[in-house]
Write a protein that holds these residues in place. Structure first.
Motif, mmCIF file in Angstrom:
data_model
loop_
_atom_site.group_PDB
_atom_site.id
_atom_site.type_symbol
_atom_site.label_atom_id
_atom_site.label_comp_id
_atom_site.label_asym_id
_atom_site.label_seq_id
_atom_site.Cartn_x
_atom_site.Cartn_y
_atom_site.Cartn_z
ATOM 1 N N GLN A 159 0.854 -1.188 0.000
ATOM 2 C CA GLN A 159 0.000 0.000 0.000
ATOM 3 C C GLN A 159 0.891 1.241 0.000
ATOM 4 N N PRO A 160 0.520 2.269 -0.758
ATOM 5 C CA PRO A 160 1.351 3.464 -0.860
ATOM 6 C C PRO A 160 1.652 4.076 0.515
ATOM 7 N N GLY A 161 2.930 4.286 0.777
ATOM 8 C CA GLY A 161 3.389 4.962 1.979
ATOM 9 C C GLY A 161 3.491 4.106 3.228
ATOM 10 N N VAL A 162 2.921 2.907 3.226
ATOM 11 C CA VAL A 162 2.913 2.084 4.436
ATOM 12 C C VAL A 162 4.319 1.628 4.819
ATOM 13 N N LEU A 163 5.064 1.113 3.872
ATOM 14 C CA LEU A 163 6.412 0.632 4.170
ATOM 15 C C LEU A 163 7.318 1.776 4.620
ATOM 16 N N ASP A 164 7.235 2.915 3.954
ATOM 17 C CA ASP A 164 8.040 4.076 4.362
ATOM 18 C C ASP A 164 7.678 4.525 5.770
ATOM 19 N N ALA A 165 6.382 4.545 6.090
ATOM 20 C CA ALA A 165 5.929 4.950 7.427
ATOM 21 C C ALA A 165 6.401 3.946 8.486
ATOM 22 N N ALA A 166 6.385 2.659 8.149
ATOM 23 C CA ALA A 166 6.861 1.644 9.085
ATOM 24 C C ALA A 166 8.358 1.787 9.329
ATOM 25 N N GLU A 167 9.115 2.036 8.283
ATOM 26 C CA GLU A 167 10.566 2.246 8.425
ATOM 27 C C GLU A 167 10.846 3.482 9.279
ATOM 28 N N GLU A 168 10.074 4.532 9.079
ATOM 29 C CA GLU A 168 10.235 5.754 9.878
ATOM 30 C C GLU A 168 9.879 5.488 11.339
ATOM 31 N N ALA A 169 8.847 4.688 11.583
ATOM 32 C CA ALA A 169 8.474 4.319 12.952
ATOM 33 C C ALA A 169 9.597 3.539 13.626
ATOM 34 N N LEU A 170 10.202 2.630 12.885
ATOM 35 C CA LEU A 170 11.337 1.864 13.413
ATOM 36 C C LEU A 170 12.486 2.797 13.779
#
Length: 179
Positions: A159-170
Motif C-alpha cells: 500500500q502506498p506509503g505504508v512501508l516508508d511509514a513503518a521504516e520511519e516508525a522503526l
C-alpha cells in the motif's frame, strides 16, 4: 531448573552434543526438554532451543531472539513454534507433536518473553499501525538488538506509503531508546 546430564536420554545427549559443537557459546546446559510422540527430543537452554530437522540424528539450534512466538494446540497435541523471518515473508513454522509440553512449554514462553527488549505499537493509519520489536538473546547482554516489525491486519506493505511509514516508525523507536 537444570536437567542432570546423567538423567538425559541417550538420543537427547547425542543431539545436544552435536548442536553444542556448532554453538557460538560452546557447551550448553539443558533447562527443559520434552520427548515428541515420534520418540525424538527437543530441548531448551539459556541461549537457544534445539528443534528437530529432517534427520532424526540431528537438531537445529535457534537462538531465543529468533523465535517470534509459540502456541499450544491442546486438541491436536501440537506445540507450534514460529521463527522470525525477513519482513514480508511468512514465519518459519515448526510443529512439535507432543502429549504435554510441560516444563518445556513454560521455558519456551519464558525465554521468548525474555528476548524482547523493546516492543512498541506505532499507529500509521488511524489506529492501525506497526508493532516494532527489538530482541536480544537473553543469555548474552552484549550482543546487538535485532529489529523487526509486524503490520496490523488491514495494512499491507505494497500500500502506498505504508512501508516508508513503518521504516520511519522503526527509526523513531530506535532513536528514542538510543539503540
Amino acid at each position: 531448573m537444570r536437567l542432570r546430564r546423567s538423567s538425559w536420554p541417550r538420543e537427547l545427549t547425542e543431539a545436544v552434543s552435536i548442536a553444542s559443537r556448532h554453538s557460538p557459546v560452546g557447551k550448553e546446559d539443558i533447562l527443559a526438554a520434552v520427548r515428541l510422540t515420534n520418540g525424538t527430543w527437543v530441548a531448551g537452554t539459556r541461549a537457544a532451543v534445539y528443534l528437530p530437522t529432517d534427520s532424526p540424528e540431528s537438531v537445529r539450534r535457534v537462538g531465543w531472539e529468533k523465535i517470534e512466538r509459540a502456541g499450544w494446540d491442546s486438541d491436536a497435541s501440537v506445540l507450534h513454534v514460529y521463527e522470525t523471518t525477513a519482513f514480508g515473508t511468512p514465519l518459519r513454522a515448526t510443529d512439535l507433536q507432543v502429549d504435554d509440553p510441560g516444563r518445556f512449554g513454560q521455558l519456551l514462553r519464558e525465554r521468548v518473553d525474555a528476548s524482547i527488549v523493546i516492543q512498541r505499537h506505532v499507529p500509521l493509519v488511524g489506529k492501525r499501525g506497526v508493532r516494532i520489536i527489538g530482541r536480544r538473546n537473553p543469555a548474552t547482554a552484549d550482543v546487538p538488538v535485532t529489529w523487526n516489525f509486524v503490520l496490523d491486519k488491514g495494512l499491507e506493505p505494497d500500500q502506498p506509503g505504508v512501508l516508508d511509514a513503518a521504516e520511519e516508525a522503526l527509526k523513531s523507536v530506535r532513536d528514542e531508546f538510543g539503540i
